[in-house]
Design a protein around this motif. Structure first.
Motif, PDB file in Angstrom:
ATOM      1  N   TYR A 102       0.829  -1.211   0.000  1.00 57.80           N
ATOM      2  CA  TYR A 102       0.000   0.000   0.000  1.00 57.80           C
ATOM      3  C   TYR A 102       0.862   1.260   0.000  1.00 57.80           C
ATOM      4  CZ  TYR A 102      -4.316  -2.622   0.925  1.00 57.80           C
ATOM      5  OH  TYR A 102      -5.401  -3.464   0.843  1.00 57.80           O
ATOM      6  N   ARG A 103       1.897   1.293   0.853  1.00 56.33           N
ATOM      7  CA  ARG A 103       2.753   2.473   0.935  1.00 56.33           C
ATOM      8  C   ARG A 103       3.527   2.677  -0.365  1.00 56.33           C
ATOM      9  NH1 ARG A 103       3.400   7.320   1.241  1.00 56.33           N
ATOM     10  NH2 ARG A 103       5.436   8.094   1.886  1.00 56.33           N
ATOM     11  N   ALA A 104       4.069   1.611  -0.925  1.00 60.04           N
ATOM     12  CA  ALA A 104       4.805   1.722  -2.189  1.00 60.04           C
ATOM     13  C   ALA A 104       3.885   2.230  -3.296  1.00 60.04           C
ATOM     14  CB  ALA A 104       5.425   0.379  -2.558  1.00 60.04           C
ATOM     15  N   GLU A 105       2.674   1.719  -3.328  1.00 63.21           N
ATOM     16  CA  GLU A 105       1.701   2.152  -4.333  1.00 63.21           C
ATOM     17  C   GLU A 105       1.359   3.634  -4.156  1.00 63.21           C
ATOM     18  OE1 GLU A 105      -2.794   1.033  -5.790  1.00 63.21           O
ATOM     19  OE2 GLU A 105      -1.636  -0.498  -4.728  1.00 63.21           O
ATOM     20  N   GLU A 106       1.217   4.086  -2.912  1.00 64.34           N
ATOM     21  CA  GLU A 106       0.941   5.506  -2.641  1.00 64.34           C
ATOM     22  C   GLU A 106       2.022   6.416  -3.211  1.00 64.34           C
ATOM     23  OE1 GLU A 106      -1.328   5.225   1.703  1.00 64.34           O
ATOM     24  OE2 GLU A 106       0.757   5.840   1.603  1.00 64.34           O
ATOM     25  N   THR A 107       3.255   5.949  -3.234  1.00 63.88           N
ATOM     26  CA  THR A 107       4.363   6.768  -3.721  1.00 63.88           C
ATOM     27  C   THR A 107       4.492   6.717  -5.243  1.00 63.88           C
ATOM     28  OG1 THR A 107       6.052   5.035  -3.596  1.00 63.88           O
ATOM     29  CG2 THR A 107       5.644   6.319  -1.580  1.00 63.88           C
ATOM     30  N   GLY A 108       3.719   5.870  -5.887  1.00 62.26           N
ATOM     31  CA  GLY A 108       3.800   5.727  -7.335  1.00 62.26           C
ATOM     32  C   GLY A 108       4.832   4.709  -7.785  1.00 62.26           C
ATOM     33  N   ALA A 109       5.397   3.976  -6.824  1.00 63.34           N
ATOM     34  CA  ALA A 109       6.429   2.988  -7.151  1.00 63.34           C
ATOM     35  C   ALA A 109       5.832   1.724  -7.755  1.00 63.34           C
ATOM     36  CB  ALA A 109       7.220   2.635  -5.897  1.00 63.34           C
ATOM     37  N   THR A 110       6.640   1.052  -8.576  1.00 58.55           N
ATOM     38  CA  THR A 110       6.272  -0.267  -9.085  1.00 58.55           C
ATOM     39  C   THR A 110       7.231  -1.332  -8.553  1.00 58.55           C
ATOM     40  OG1 THR A 110       7.525   0.188 -11.101  1.00 58.55           O
ATOM     41  CG2 THR A 110       5.146   0.571 -11.182  1.00 58.55           C
ATOM     42  N   ILE A 111       8.267  -0.871  -7.819  1.00 59.99           N
ATOM     43  CA  ILE A 111       9.212  -1.772  -7.174  1.00 59.99           C
ATOM     44  C   ILE A 111       9.361  -1.346  -5.723  1.00 59.99           C
ATOM     45  CG2 ILE A 111      11.610  -2.597  -7.077  1.00 59.99           C
ATOM     46  CD1 ILE A 111      11.776  -2.134 -10.102  1.00 59.99           C
ATOM     47  N   ALA A 112       9.291  -2.313  -4.803  1.00 58.57           N
ATOM     48  CA  ALA A 112       9.503  -2.055  -3.384  1.00 58.57           C
ATOM     49  C   ALA A 112      10.729  -2.838  -2.930  1.00 58.57           C
ATOM     50  CB  ALA A 112       8.280  -2.475  -2.569  1.00 58.57           C
ATOM     51  N   CYS A 113      11.749  -2.113  -2.448  1.00 62.55           N
ATOM     52  CA  CYS A 113      12.971  -2.740  -1.920  1.00 62.55           C
ATOM     53  C   CYS A 113      12.947  -2.642  -0.407  1.00 62.55           C
ATOM     54  CB  CYS A 113      14.214  -2.036  -2.445  1.00 62.55           C
ATOM     55  SG  CYS A 113      14.470  -2.204  -4.216  1.00 62.55           S
ATOM     56  N   PHE A 114      13.241  -3.753   0.256  1.00 59.66           N
ATOM     57  CA  PHE A 114      13.187  -3.779   1.715  1.00 59.66           C
ATOM     58  C   PHE A 114      14.136  -4.836   2.246  1.00 59.66           C
ATOM     59  CE2 PHE A 114      10.312  -6.941   0.186  1.00 59.66           C
ATOM     60  CZ  PHE A 114      10.298  -7.953   1.127  1.00 59.66           C
ATOM     61  N   GLY A 115      14.314  -4.856   3.542  1.00 58.89           N
ATOM     62  CA  GLY A 115      15.154  -5.850   4.200  1.00 58.89           C
ATOM     63  C   GLY A 115      14.432  -6.393   5.414  1.00 58.89           C
ATOM     64  N   HIS A 116      15.080  -6.361   6.566  1.00 54.78           N
ATOM     65  CA  HIS A 116      14.560  -6.700   7.879  1.00 54.78           C
ATOM     66  C   HIS A 116      14.456  -8.199   8.156  1.00 54.78           C
ATOM     67  CE1 HIS A 116      12.779  -5.980  11.742  1.00 54.78           C
ATOM     68  NE2 HIS A 116      11.587  -6.422  11.400  1.00 54.78           N
ATOM     69  N   SER A 117      13.904  -8.979   7.249  1.00 56.76           N
ATOM     70  CA  SER A 117      13.720 -10.406   7.517  1.00 56.76           C
ATOM     71  C   SER A 117      14.987 -11.222   7.245  1.00 56.76           C
ATOM     72  CB  SER A 117      12.572 -10.971   6.678  1.00 56.76           C
ATOM     73  OG  SER A 117      12.931 -10.998   5.311  1.00 56.76           O
ATOM     74  N   HIS A 118      15.946 -10.638   6.526  1.00 55.14           N
ATOM     75  CA  HIS A 118      17.202 -11.307   6.154  1.00 55.14           C
ATOM     76  C   HIS A 118      16.977 -12.453   5.173  1.00 55.14           C
ATOM     77  CE1 HIS A 118      19.752  -9.835   9.815  1.00 55.14           C
ATOM     78  NE2 HIS A 118      18.712  -9.036   9.640  1.00 55.14           N
ATOM     79  N   VAL A 119      15.807 -12.533   4.565  1.00 53.38           N
ATOM     80  CA  VAL A 119      15.475 -13.601   3.618  1.00 53.38           C
ATOM     81  C   VAL A 119      15.522 -13.031   2.197  1.00 53.38           C
ATOM     82  CG1 VAL A 119      13.716 -15.252   2.855  1.00 53.38           C
ATOM     83  CG2 VAL A 119      14.025 -14.785   5.305  1.00 53.38           C
ATOM     84  N   ALA A 120      16.420 -13.565   1.388  1.00 49.98           N
ATOM     85  CA  ALA A 120      16.551 -13.107   0.001  1.00 49.98           C
ATOM     86  C   ALA A 120      15.378 -13.613  -0.825  1.00 49.98           C
ATOM     87  CB  ALA A 120      17.866 -13.615  -0.587  1.00 49.98           C
TER      88      ALA A 120
END
Length: 176
Positions: free
Chosen positions: A95-113
């Motif tokens: 939802y947040r990525a879509e609000e910004t107009g992005a089509t790609i969301a890059c994230f970490g935190h879980s350490h799972v590739a």
């Protein structure tokens, strides 16, 4: 059209970040760190990276919680993931990525590739170059955007491509 190095969850590593920067500096248009570097914003290892604040970034207290970057004509939303509960669900992040107009969301935190697509949004977690989960490899990702495709290739810290994690997606055209 554009290429990016994506790392996350380096948790204090410095030599490894410098090695990746040297390896890719002439080959990428953008370098992204998805948080939990545990380094300060002024550290030389973080120079050149678009970096966001992770839940363990006490030294980098002035890193932003999120960033938005254009790679070619593609909008990328960057965050660590802890503020969007990515260990439970990707819905808030989407939802947040879509609000910004992005089509790609890059994230970490879980350490799972992982790299996957849901409802037109491409999600990329480069894993961790320090403490990987779900795999024994310490990983990072290379995002490559071309006219008709978006490729996410995963690599072990020593630069070997991990085929079973790497993915190619069809590039969606944005309606104006």
């Amino acid at each position: 059209m554009g290429k990016a190095l994506i790392v996350s969850d380096s948790h204090g590593l410095t030599d490894e970040l410098e090695t990746l920067k040297r390896r890719y500096q002439d080959d990428v248009d953008l370098m992204i760190h998805c948080g939990d570097s545990e380094l300060s914003t002024s550290s030389k290892e973080m120079s050149g990276f678009v970096t966001v604040k992770g839940n363990m970034d006490y030294l980098g207290d002035d890193f932003p919680n999120e960033a938005i970057e254009l790679l070619g004509d593609t909008c990328i939303f960057i965050t660590h993931g802890h503020l969007y509960d990515v260990k439970m669900s990707y819905l808030s992040l989407a939802y947040r990525a879509e609000e910004t107009g992005a089509t790609i969301a890059c994230f970490g935190h879980s350490h799972v590739a992982e790299a996957f697509e849901r409802e037109g949004m491409i999600f990329i977690n480069p894993g961790s170059i320090r403490l990987p989960r779900g795999s024994f490899d310490k990983t990072y990702a290379i995002l490559e955007i071309e006219d008709r495709s978006i490729s996410v290739s995963f690599y072990s810290l020593d630069g070997k491509r991990i085929d079973q994690l790497s993915r190619t997606f069809e590039k969606k055209t944005v309606k104006k």
